[in-house]
Design a protein around this motif. Structure first.
Motif, PDB file in Angstrom:
ATOM      1  N   ALA A 214       0.824  -1.210   0.000  1.00 40.01           N
ATOM      2  CA  ALA A 214       0.000   0.000   0.000  1.00 40.01           C
ATOM      3  C   ALA A 214       0.858   1.259   0.000  1.00 40.01           C
ATOM      4  O   ALA A 214       0.536   2.251  -0.682  1.00 40.01           O
ATOM      5  CB  ALA A 214      -0.938  -0.011   1.207  1.00 40.01           C
ATOM      6  N   TYR A 215       1.965   1.237   0.725  1.00 39.94           N
ATOM      7  CA  TYR A 215       2.870   2.390   0.760  1.00 39.94           C
ATOM      8  C   TYR A 215       3.513   2.633  -0.603  1.00 39.94           C
ATOM      9  O   TYR A 215       3.643   3.784  -1.057  1.00 39.94           O
ATOM     10  CB  TYR A 215       3.926   2.154   1.833  1.00 39.94           C
ATOM     11  N   PHE A 216       3.893   1.560  -1.267  1.00 35.64           N
ATOM     12  CA  PHE A 216       4.470   1.689  -2.607  1.00 35.64           C
ATOM     13  C   PHE A 216       3.422   2.172  -3.610  1.00 35.64           C
ATOM     14  O   PHE A 216       3.723   3.000  -4.484  1.00 35.64           O
ATOM     15  CB  PHE A 216       5.057   0.343  -3.028  1.00 35.64           C
ATOM     16  N   ALA A 217       2.191   1.677  -3.504  1.00 39.22           N
ATOM     17  CA  ALA A 217       1.130   2.130  -4.403  1.00 39.22           C
ATOM     18  C   ALA A 217       0.846   3.616  -4.219  1.00 39.22           C
ATOM     19  O   ALA A 217       0.584   4.340  -5.200  1.00 39.22           O
ATOM     20  CB  ALA A 217      -0.135   1.311  -4.167  1.00 39.22           C
ATOM     21  N   LEU A 218       0.913   4.106  -2.990  1.00 35.39           N
ATOM     22  CA  LEU A 218       0.720   5.534  -2.750  1.00 35.39           C
ATOM     23  C   LEU A 218       1.842   6.354  -3.366  1.00 35.39           C
ATOM     24  O   LEU A 218       1.592   7.415  -3.968  1.00 35.39           O
ATOM     25  CB  LEU A 218       0.643   5.782  -1.245  1.00 35.39           C
TER      26      LEU A 218
ATOM     27  N   THR B 177       9.970 -11.629   2.269  1.00 39.40           N
ATOM     28  CA  THR B 177      11.126 -10.731   2.397  1.00 39.40           C
ATOM     29  C   THR B 177      11.374  -9.969   1.106  1.00 39.40           C
ATOM     30  O   THR B 177      11.681  -8.766   1.123  1.00 39.40           O
ATOM     31  CB  THR B 177      12.368 -11.550   2.774  1.00 39.40           C
ATOM     32  N   LEU B 178      11.225 -10.649  -0.018  1.00 38.90           N
ATOM     33  CA  LEU B 178      11.421  -9.989  -1.314  1.00 38.90           C
ATOM     34  C   LEU B 178      10.385  -8.908  -1.550  1.00 38.90           C
ATOM     35  O   LEU B 178      10.706  -7.811  -2.047  1.00 38.90           O
ATOM     36  CB  LEU B 178      11.381 -11.032  -2.425  1.00 38.90           C
ATOM     37  N   VAL B 179       9.131  -9.173  -1.184  1.00 38.70           N
ATOM     38  CA  VAL B 179       8.066  -8.182  -1.390  1.00 38.70           C
ATOM     39  C   VAL B 179       8.308  -6.953  -0.525  1.00 38.70           C
ATOM     40  O   VAL B 179       8.236  -5.809  -1.004  1.00 38.70           O
ATOM     41  CB  VAL B 179       6.694  -8.809  -1.097  1.00 38.70           C
ATOM     42  N   VAL B 180       8.633  -7.173   0.753  1.00 44.60           N
ATOM     43  CA  VAL B 180       8.816  -6.034   1.659  1.00 44.60           C
ATOM     44  C   VAL B 180      10.055  -5.226   1.269  1.00 44.60           C
ATOM     45  O   VAL B 180      10.006  -3.986   1.166  1.00 44.60           O
ATOM     46  CB  VAL B 180       8.917  -6.531   3.115  1.00 44.60           C
ATOM     47  N   ALA B 181      11.176  -5.908   1.040  1.00 50.30           N
ATOM     48  CA  ALA B 181      12.398  -5.189   0.675  1.00 50.30           C
ATOM     49  C   ALA B 181      12.258  -4.501  -0.678  1.00 50.30           C
ATOM     50  O   ALA B 181      12.684  -3.344  -0.847  1.00 50.30           O
ATOM     51  CB  ALA B 181      13.581  -6.158   0.661  1.00 50.30           C
ATOM     52  N   GLY B 182      11.650  -5.197  -1.641  1.00 53.25           N
ATOM     53  CA  GLY B 182      11.474  -4.583  -2.960  1.00 53.25           C
ATOM     54  C   GLY B 182      10.562  -3.377  -2.916  1.00 53.25           C
ATOM     55  O   GLY B 182      10.836  -2.350  -3.570  1.00 53.25           O
ATOM     56  N   CYS B 183       9.471  -3.450  -2.144  1.00 55.11           N
ATOM     57  CA  CYS B 183       8.548  -2.312  -2.057  1.00 55.11           C
ATOM     58  C   CYS B 183       9.189  -1.114  -1.382  1.00 55.11           C
ATOM     59  O   CYS B 183       8.996   0.033  -1.816  1.00 55.11           O
ATOM     60  CB  CYS B 183       7.283  -2.733  -1.308  1.00 55.11           C
ATOM     61  N   THR B 184       9.966  -1.342  -0.338  1.00 54.20           N
ATOM     62  CA  THR B 184      10.588  -0.217   0.359  1.00 54.20           C
ATOM     63  C   THR B 184      11.652   0.466  -0.505  1.00 54.20           C
ATOM     64  O   THR B 184      11.708   1.700  -0.572  1.00 54.20           O
ATOM     65  CB  THR B 184      11.207  -0.686   1.676  1.00 54.20           C
ATOM     66  N   VAL B 185      12.465  -0.324  -1.183  1.00 59.06           N
ATOM     67  CA  VAL B 185      13.489   0.269  -2.054  1.00 59.06           C
ATOM     68  C   VAL B 185      12.837   0.968  -3.250  1.00 59.06           C
ATOM     69  O   VAL B 185      13.241   2.079  -3.641  1.00 59.06           O
ATOM     70  CB  VAL B 185      14.483  -0.811  -2.511  1.00 59.06           C
ATOM     71  N   ALA B 186      11.803   0.338  -3.824  1.00 60.24           N
ATOM     72  CA  ALA B 186      11.099   0.970  -4.947  1.00 60.24           C
ATOM     73  C   ALA B 186      10.387   2.244  -4.509  1.00 60.24           C
ATOM     74  O   ALA B 186      10.298   3.210  -5.277  1.00 60.24           O
ATOM     75  CB  ALA B 186      10.104  -0.016  -5.554  1.00 60.24           C
ATOM     76  N   THR B 187       9.877   2.268  -3.278  1.00 60.59           N
ATOM     77  CA  THR B 187       9.243   3.492  -2.773  1.00 60.59           C
ATOM     78  C   THR B 187      10.264   4.612  -2.631  1.00 60.59           C
ATOM     79  O   THR B 187       9.977   5.776  -2.944  1.00 60.59           O
ATOM     80  CB  THR B 187       8.575   3.205  -1.421  1.00 60.59           C
ATOM     81  N   LEU B 188      11.464   4.277  -2.166  1.00 61.10           N
ATOM     82  CA  LEU B 188      12.520   5.288  -2.055  1.00 61.10           C
ATOM     83  C   LEU B 188      12.893   5.844  -3.427  1.00 61.10           C
ATOM     84  O   LEU B 188      13.043   7.071  -3.590  1.00 61.10           O
ATOM     85  CB  LEU B 188      13.738   4.680  -1.364  1.00 61.10           C
ATOM     86  N   LEU B 189      13.041   4.986  -4.404  1.00 62.91           N
ATOM     87  CA  LEU B 189      13.365   5.454  -5.757  1.00 62.91           C
ATOM     88  C   LEU B 189      12.227   6.279  -6.356  1.00 62.91           C
ATOM     89  O   LEU B 189      12.462   7.279  -7.045  1.00 62.91           O
ATOM     90  CB  LEU B 189      13.679   4.253  -6.656  1.00 62.91           C
TER      91      LEU B 189
END
Length: 455
Positions: A64-68, A384-396
């Motif tokens: 949800a954070y990445f979608a926002l 782990t892949l979903v959480v780490a990928g979403c957080t890094v993608a959100t930063l980018l």
């Protein structure tokens, strides 16, 4: 229909971000369906099934954070002049953003359902020689209402988050002290001691209005002059305020900004979370992440408080990093990099705090788990892949949003003759400064988080 047209007409970079949202939604949906399969295959282990479902809250929140973040950078739903005249005001564009997010997440949920049914052998037979039959309850009837309820969670939560975050706020006219606030570039409305500026013009206009009112009360008919007739197209109402991009607080040079003001609260939350983890550390090693002991609930609460403290403190640390770049006789490069970091402290700092929290939690999980890394199952690796990928993608994505917000400033610098290489060097300097500050900081928090277990 409008959301579908905007989705189809978007640029490739926007389509790529939406596909990443769909992939994250597919991973989260598959984890939710796997919890349902485990509950069907092990009806006697109700507590373990509920704990598996509770662990899915983390990838659900990350998705949800990445979608926002993706919805914020969508240029197709950004307010533009003239769109309100055709019925596309801020509220309508917010609804389009939420609907576009729901479509992307629904596509991912549908993909997760197809993969889940394929691994169960419900479509074309059992794949991989039945290796996934143990945790997917192959051979048992799948309750369709329960599966659809779990799949609807990701689109519903993501679209609701986008709608609440992008809801247009109603601007009220400033009264009292707020009317004398700093302007866009830190100048007070109303000029200096001499009364020049906006305040002086307002006083003159008020005196002129009082004189005209007194003339009307005496019974004389006021004669219209050429000066009293407004020019065609001239507005009589207040001039709308320019959008706040964060540069007003930086260029004002006044008191501490909102980012720095939250730093003490973040440090206090960090200290409280680490204290909770220290005094409530589990005494024995944990055999599996889905078999936590009873006293591990307090440790999880400490992790949550620590993560909240990181998110609150990171914008202030980002602004302090920008101030350090400008310290001791800065040149044009360091001054530009520091000012941009100060302006984008909140937009970049919060995703940085989330990345630090995820890295610290992953390190603590690895220390808390007493089995080798090879014993982590495929579902744990997927989560782990979903959480780490979403957080890094959100930063980018936040970095892309920051670049879009200062596009006018960048264009103005280029028109003034600033070389493009200097802008690229400033971006590299900002990235290096953030990595230098947040890398050791995240490592320190991770070691402090795992310190009670090591003790």
């Amino acid at each position: 229909m409008l959301a579908l047209r905007l989705t189809r007409a978007a640029r490739p970079a926007v389509q790529l971000r939406r596909l990443l949202v769909a992939a994250a939604s597919a991973g989260t949906g598959f984890l939710l369906l796997s919890c349902l399969g485990y509950a069907l295959g092990h009806p006697e282990s109700t507590g373990s099934a509920l704990l598996r479902l509770a662990w899915c809250v983390v990838p659900l929140a990350a998705t949800a954070y990445f979608a926002l973040a993706v919805a914020r950078t969508d240029p197709g739903t950004r307010p533009r002049p003239g769109l309100s005249a055709v019925g596309l005001g801020p509220a309508r564009l917010m609804a389009v953003s939420a609907l576009t997010t729901a479509l992307s997440c629904a596509l991912g949920s549908l993909l997760a359902l197809l993969i889940f049914l394929h691994l169960r052998g419900d479509l074309t037979g059992m794949p991989f020689d039945g290796a996934a039959a143990g945790f997917l309850a192959a051979g048992r009837p799948l309750p369709l209402p329960g599966a659809l309820t779990l799949l609807v969670l990701v689109p519903a939560i993501a679209s609701t988050t986008v709608a609440l975050a992008l809801h247009p706020a109603e601007r009220r006219p400033a009264t009292g002290r707020a009317a004398r606030a700093l302007g866009l570039f830190g100048a007070r409305r109303g000029g200096g001691p001499g009364g020049s500026g906006t305040r002086g013009r307002g006083s003159a206009g008020a005196q002129d209005g009082d004189a005209r009112a007194g003339t009307a009360q005496d019974g004389d008919v006021p004669q219209s002059t050429g000066d009293s007739v407004p020019a065609p197209g001239a507005g009589t109402g207040p001039v709308p305020a320019a959008p706040d991009t964060g540069w007003s607080e930086v260029l004002a040079g006044g008191g501490p900004s909102r980012a720095v003001a939250g730093l003490p609260w973040g440090v206090a939350a960090l200290a409280a979370g680490l204290a909770v983890q220290t005094y409530a550390s589990p005494s024995a090693a944990v055999p599996a992440l889905t078999a936590l002991p009873v006293d591990a609930g307090a440790v999880l609460a400490g992790w949550i408080i620590t993560a909240v403290g990181l998110v609150i403190a990171s914008p202030g640390l980002t602004e302090l990093c920008g101030r350090l770049l400008q310290s001791y006789r800065p040149g044009a490069l360091r001054l530009l990099a520091g000012r941009v970091l100060m302006a984008e402290a909140t937009r970049i700092g919060r995703p940085l705090g989330v990345v630090c929290a995820v890295a610290s939690a992953a390190y603590a999980m690895a220390v808390l788990h007493d089995r080798p890394a090879a014993d982590f199952g495929p579902l744990t690796a997927l989560g782990t892949l979903v959480v780490a990928g979403c957080t890094v993608a959100t930063l980018l994505t936040a970095a892309v949003e920051a670049r879009q917000s200062r596009a006018d400033t960048t264009a103005a610098l280029l028109r003034l003759g600033a070389p493009a290489s200097m802008l690229r060097s400033a971006a590299a300097l900002r990235a290096a400064a953030l990595l230098t500050l947040f890398g050791p900081f995240a490592l320190l928090i991770a070691n402090l988080t795992a310190l009670p277990k090591a003790r």
